[in-house]
Design a protein around this motif. Structure first.
Motif, PDB file in Angstrom:
ATOM      1  N   HIS A  11      26.139   7.859 -10.799  1.00  0.00           N
ATOM      2  CA  HIS A  11      24.835   7.876 -11.463  1.00  0.00           C
ATOM      3  C   HIS A  11      24.816   6.931 -12.668  1.00  0.00           C
ATOM      4  O   HIS A  11      25.859   6.586 -13.232  1.00  0.00           O
ATOM      5  CB  HIS A  11      24.529   9.292 -11.968  1.00  0.00           C
ATOM      6  CG  HIS A  11      24.319  10.295 -10.881  1.00  0.00           C
ATOM      7  ND1 HIS A  11      23.134  10.442 -10.205  1.00  0.00           N
ATOM      8  CD2 HIS A  11      25.161  11.225 -10.348  1.00  0.00           C
ATOM      9  CE1 HIS A  11      23.241  11.408  -9.317  1.00  0.00           C
ATOM     10  NE2 HIS A  11      24.461  11.899  -9.380  1.00  0.00           N
ATOM     11  N   TRP A  12      23.614   6.575 -13.080  1.00  0.00           N
ATOM     12  CA  TRP A  12      23.415   5.910 -14.359  1.00  0.00           C
ATOM     13  C   TRP A  12      23.658   6.936 -15.470  1.00  0.00           C
ATOM     14  O   TRP A  12      23.525   8.138 -15.264  1.00  0.00           O
ATOM     15  CB  TRP A  12      22.009   5.330 -14.432  1.00  0.00           C
ATOM     16  CG  TRP A  12      21.610   4.708 -15.728  1.00  0.00           C
ATOM     17  CD1 TRP A  12      20.510   5.010 -16.477  1.00  0.00           C
ATOM     18  CD2 TRP A  12      22.291   3.651 -16.418  1.00  0.00           C
ATOM     19  NE1 TRP A  12      20.449   4.220 -17.593  1.00  0.00           N
ATOM     20  CE2 TRP A  12      21.543   3.370 -17.587  1.00  0.00           C
ATOM     21  CE3 TRP A  12      23.454   2.929 -16.176  1.00  0.00           C
ATOM     22  CZ2 TRP A  12      21.923   2.394 -18.508  1.00  0.00           C
ATOM     23  CZ3 TRP A  12      23.830   1.947 -17.093  1.00  0.00           C
ATOM     24  CH2 TRP A  12      23.076   1.700 -18.227  1.00  0.00           C
ATOM     25  N   LYS A  13      24.011   6.471 -16.660  1.00  0.00           N
ATOM     26  CA  LYS A  13      24.461   7.370 -17.731  1.00  0.00           C
ATOM     27  C   LYS A  13      23.346   8.125 -18.431  1.00  0.00           C
ATOM     28  O   LYS A  13      23.625   9.045 -19.199  1.00  0.00           O
ATOM     29  CB  LYS A  13      25.272   6.584 -18.753  1.00  0.00           C
ATOM     30  CG  LYS A  13      24.523   5.426 -19.400  1.00  0.00           C
ATOM     31  CD  LYS A  13      25.459   4.610 -20.287  1.00  0.00           C
ATOM     32  CE  LYS A  13      24.760   3.400 -20.877  1.00  0.00           C
ATOM     33  NZ  LYS A  13      25.698   2.611 -21.728  1.00  0.00           N
ATOM     34  N   THR A  45      35.918  -2.149  -9.813  1.00  0.00           N
ATOM     35  CA  THR A  45      34.471  -2.253 -10.008  1.00  0.00           C
ATOM     36  C   THR A  45      33.849  -0.872 -10.176  1.00  0.00           C
ATOM     37  O   THR A  45      34.151   0.043  -9.395  1.00  0.00           O
ATOM     38  CB  THR A  45      33.818  -2.962  -8.801  1.00  0.00           C
ATOM     39  OG1 THR A  45      34.445  -4.243  -8.614  1.00  0.00           O
ATOM     40  CG2 THR A  45      32.327  -3.161  -9.033  1.00  0.00           C
ATOM     41  N   PHE A  46      32.978  -0.737 -11.157  1.00  0.00           N
ATOM     42  CA  PHE A  46      32.295   0.529 -11.445  1.00  0.00           C
ATOM     43  C   PHE A  46      30.798   0.243 -11.468  1.00  0.00           C
ATOM     44  O   PHE A  46      30.322  -0.553 -12.276  1.00  0.00           O
ATOM     45  CB  PHE A  46      32.759   1.070 -12.803  1.00  0.00           C
ATOM     46  CG  PHE A  46      32.443   2.516 -13.040  1.00  0.00           C
ATOM     47  CD1 PHE A  46      33.352   3.511 -12.698  1.00  0.00           C
ATOM     48  CD2 PHE A  46      31.238   2.895 -13.609  1.00  0.00           C
ATOM     49  CE1 PHE A  46      33.076   4.855 -12.928  1.00  0.00           C
ATOM     50  CE2 PHE A  46      30.943   4.224 -13.840  1.00  0.00           C
ATOM     51  CZ  PHE A  46      31.867   5.208 -13.501  1.00  0.00           C
ATOM     52  N   MET A  47      30.056   0.905 -10.585  1.00  0.00           N
ATOM     53  CA  MET A  47      28.638   0.603 -10.413  1.00  0.00           C
ATOM     54  C   MET A  47      27.794   1.866 -10.559  1.00  0.00           C
ATOM     55  O   MET A  47      28.178   2.940 -10.114  1.00  0.00           O
ATOM     56  CB  MET A  47      28.397  -0.020  -9.022  1.00  0.00           C
ATOM     57  CG  MET A  47      29.145  -1.313  -8.791  1.00  0.00           C
ATOM     58  SD  MET A  47      29.114  -1.874  -7.059  1.00  0.00           S
ATOM     59  CE  MET A  47      27.355  -2.041  -6.763  1.00  0.00           C
ATOM     60  N   ARG A  51      22.838  -6.116 -10.296  1.00  0.00           N
ATOM     61  CA  ARG A  51      23.371  -6.536  -9.005  1.00  0.00           C
ATOM     62  C   ARG A  51      22.487  -6.005  -7.887  1.00  0.00           C
ATOM     63  O   ARG A  51      22.112  -4.838  -7.888  1.00  0.00           O
ATOM     64  CB  ARG A  51      24.802  -6.026  -8.823  1.00  0.00           C
ATOM     65  CG  ARG A  51      25.443  -6.398  -7.491  1.00  0.00           C
ATOM     66  CD  ARG A  51      26.896  -5.952  -7.423  1.00  0.00           C
ATOM     67  NE  ARG A  51      27.705  -6.593  -8.459  1.00  0.00           N
ATOM     68  CZ  ARG A  51      29.014  -6.416  -8.574  1.00  0.00           C
ATOM     69  NH1 ARG A  51      29.648  -5.605  -7.740  1.00  0.00           N
ATOM     70  NH2 ARG A  51      29.682  -7.028  -9.528  1.00  0.00           N
ATOM     71  N   TYR A  52      22.152  -6.884  -6.945  1.00  0.00           N
ATOM     72  CA  TYR A  52      21.427  -6.481  -5.747  1.00  0.00           C
ATOM     73  C   TYR A  52      22.365  -6.590  -4.541  1.00  0.00           C
ATOM     74  O   TYR A  52      23.070  -7.586  -4.387  1.00  0.00           O
ATOM     75  CB  TYR A  52      20.211  -7.378  -5.506  1.00  0.00           C
ATOM     76  CG  TYR A  52      19.117  -7.222  -6.533  1.00  0.00           C
ATOM     77  CD1 TYR A  52      18.546  -5.979  -6.789  1.00  0.00           C
ATOM     78  CD2 TYR A  52      18.643  -8.327  -7.248  1.00  0.00           C
ATOM     79  CE1 TYR A  52      17.538  -5.835  -7.726  1.00  0.00           C
ATOM     80  CE2 TYR A  52      17.631  -8.189  -8.179  1.00  0.00           C
ATOM     81  CZ  TYR A  52      17.080  -6.943  -8.421  1.00  0.00           C
ATOM     82  OH  TYR A  52      16.088  -6.804  -9.346  1.00  0.00           O
ATOM     83  N   SER A  59      28.571  -3.253 -15.753  1.00  0.00           N
ATOM     84  CA  SER A  59      28.773  -3.830 -17.078  1.00  0.00           C
ATOM     85  C   SER A  59      29.096  -5.309 -16.925  1.00  0.00           C
ATOM     86  O   SER A  59      29.989  -5.675 -16.152  1.00  0.00           O
ATOM     87  CB  SER A  59      29.921  -3.123 -17.809  1.00  0.00           C
ATOM     88  OG  SER A  59      29.596  -1.770 -18.021  1.00  0.00           O
ATOM     89  N   PRO A  60      28.387  -6.162 -17.655  1.00  0.00           N
ATOM     90  CA  PRO A  60      28.596  -7.604 -17.487  1.00  0.00           C
ATOM     91  C   PRO A  60      29.965  -8.035 -17.994  1.00  0.00           C
ATOM     92  O   PRO A  60      30.481  -7.513 -18.970  1.00  0.00           O
ATOM     93  CB  PRO A  60      27.472  -8.227 -18.323  1.00  0.00           C
ATOM     94  CG  PRO A  60      27.132  -7.171 -19.342  1.00  0.00           C
ATOM     95  CD  PRO A  60      27.351  -5.856 -18.659  1.00  0.00           C
ATOM     96  N   THR A  61      30.549  -8.995 -17.290  1.00  0.00           N
ATOM     97  CA  THR A  61      31.807  -9.601 -17.712  1.00  0.00           C
ATOM     98  C   THR A  61      31.497 -10.858 -18.507  1.00  0.00           C
ATOM     99  O   THR A  61      30.727 -11.701 -18.047  1.00  0.00           O
ATOM    100  CB  THR A  61      32.671  -9.958 -16.484  1.00  0.00           C
ATOM    101  OG1 THR A  61      32.913  -8.772 -15.735  1.00  0.00           O
ATOM    102  CG2 THR A  61      33.988 -10.576 -16.913  1.00  0.00           C
ATOM    103  N   PRO A  62      32.061 -11.000 -19.702  1.00  0.00           N
ATOM    104  CA  PRO A  62      31.775 -12.215 -20.485  1.00  0.00           C
ATOM    105  C   PRO A  62      32.134 -13.482 -19.725  1.00  0.00           C
ATOM    106  O   PRO A  62      33.183 -13.557 -19.074  1.00  0.00           O
ATOM    107  CB  PRO A  62      32.657 -12.035 -21.738  1.00  0.00           C
ATOM    108  CG  PRO A  62      32.918 -10.572 -21.816  1.00  0.00           C
ATOM    109  CD  PRO A  62      32.957 -10.080 -20.398  1.00  0.00           C
ATOM    110  N   GLU A  63      31.260 -14.449 -19.809  1.00  0.00           N
ATOM    111  CA  GLU A  63      31.516 -15.721 -19.156  1.00  0.00           C
ATOM    112  C   GLU A  63      32.442 -16.587 -20.019  1.00  0.00           C
ATOM    113  O   GLU A  63      32.408 -16.535 -21.239  1.00  0.00           O
ATOM    114  CB  GLU A  63      30.212 -16.471 -18.910  1.00  0.00           C
ATOM    115  CG  GLU A  63      29.284 -15.778 -17.921  1.00  0.00           C
ATOM    116  CD  GLU A  63      28.025 -16.579 -17.648  1.00  0.00           C
ATOM    117  OE1 GLU A  63      27.952 -17.729 -18.156  1.00  0.00           O
ATOM    118  OE2 GLU A  63      27.152 -16.081 -16.937  1.00  0.00           O
ATOM    119  N   VAL A  64      33.278 -17.344 -19.328  1.00  0.00           N
ATOM    120  CA  VAL A  64      34.163 -18.263 -20.018  1.00  0.00           C
ATOM    121  C   VAL A  64      33.526 -19.638 -20.004  1.00  0.00           C
ATOM    122  O   VAL A  64      33.174 -20.177 -18.955  1.00  0.00           O
ATOM    123  CB  VAL A  64      35.554 -18.321 -19.346  1.00  0.00           C
ATOM    124  CG1 VAL A  64      36.443 -19.354 -20.037  1.00  0.00           C
ATOM    125  CG2 VAL A  64      36.210 -16.947 -19.365  1.00  0.00           C
TER     126      VAL A  64
END
Length: 248
Positions: free
Chosen positions: A107-109, A163-165, A180-181, A237-242
């Motif tokens: 679930h969403w939090k 991965t946690f969705m 994410r779709y 949760s987004p992963t920071p881009e390098v």
């Protein structure tokens, strides 16, 4: 690539509705899937006793999982009274170590239902505990009031979940933003429809909400945004881009 996915819901039917099409898709593509309900959802019928509806819900959840090719487990917590405590998290952590999923869906939090919020929090805690070094010779009574459960977790090798969705749910929409779709094929969609229509609440027979129609329409809407006929939406949760900053 997802080889194994674990979907964790507060009640039987939660993940069947929200993550079910995605689970059906992944199973068709060769992944293994497990659905875990932390409660039976036995208090969700206005005309049946909790004891009778619990039996029906377990039968419905079992049949749904079998129809899409997933495993199914339900824990013995009470609908409406699911605690956000380590006894629940440790039981789920053992399942994570046993099944070794690379993806967890839950679930969403934020939710209008406390069981959903607690499930999201418990799943995060269980993910942490599943990957935590816990040795079988430790003094578990000094670590936790749930020493026996911790000892059972220690029986299995630790496992990290990549991965946690969070799945999209009409009861869990406060602050939910899709990141994410997941496109849903016709074969996965119709397998899901064929399975979910055997659950009484999904057909609207409890409180009248047309769940199947709602989530079918939602898949079409998300599909329009994703550029596919149908899609399911999730938050990760987004992963920071390098980025290598460089001058001219």
């Amino acid at each position: 690539m997802t080889n194994s996915v674990l979907a964790v819901g507060g009640h039987i039917g939660d993940m069947d509705l929200t993550a079910g099409p995605t689970l059906a898709k992944l199973v068709l593509e060769g992944a293994s899937a497990t659905i875990v309900a932390l409660t039976s959802g036995e208090r969700g019928h206005p005309r049946m006793t909790p004891a009778d509806y619990k039996k029906q819900k377990i039968a419905e959840g079992t049949a749904f999982a079998e129809a899409i090719g997933a495993d199914f487990q339900v824990l013995e917590y009470s609908d409406g009274f699911l605690p956000n405590t380590d006894d629940v998290a440790l039981q789920l952590a053992r399942i994570i170590r046993e099944k070794q999923p690379d993806t967890i869906i839950t679930h969403w939090k934020h939710s209008i239902h406390s069981d959903h919020e607690h499930t999201a929090q418990v799943a995060e805690r269980a993910r942490f505990l599943a990957g935590l070094p816990i040795e079988s010779d430790e003094d578990f009574k000094a670590l936790t009031p749930y020493a026996e459960l911790a000892a059972r977790v220690a029986e299995l090798p630790r496992h990290g979940v990549r991965t946690f969705m969070h799945a999209e749910n009409w009861e869990d929409m406060e602050g939910f933003v899709p990141t994410r779709y997941v496109p849903i094929s016709d074969e996965a969609f119709y397998r899901w429809v064929s399975a979910i229509r055997h659950q009484a609440f999904a057909r609207g027979e409890t409180y009248g909400f047309r769940y199947i129609d709602y989530y079918t329409a939602l898949m079409t809407t998300r599909g329009c945004l994703a550029g596919y006929p149908r899609a399911c939406a999730f938050h990760t949760s987004p992963t920071p881009e390098v980025s290598k900053l460089a001058g001219p």
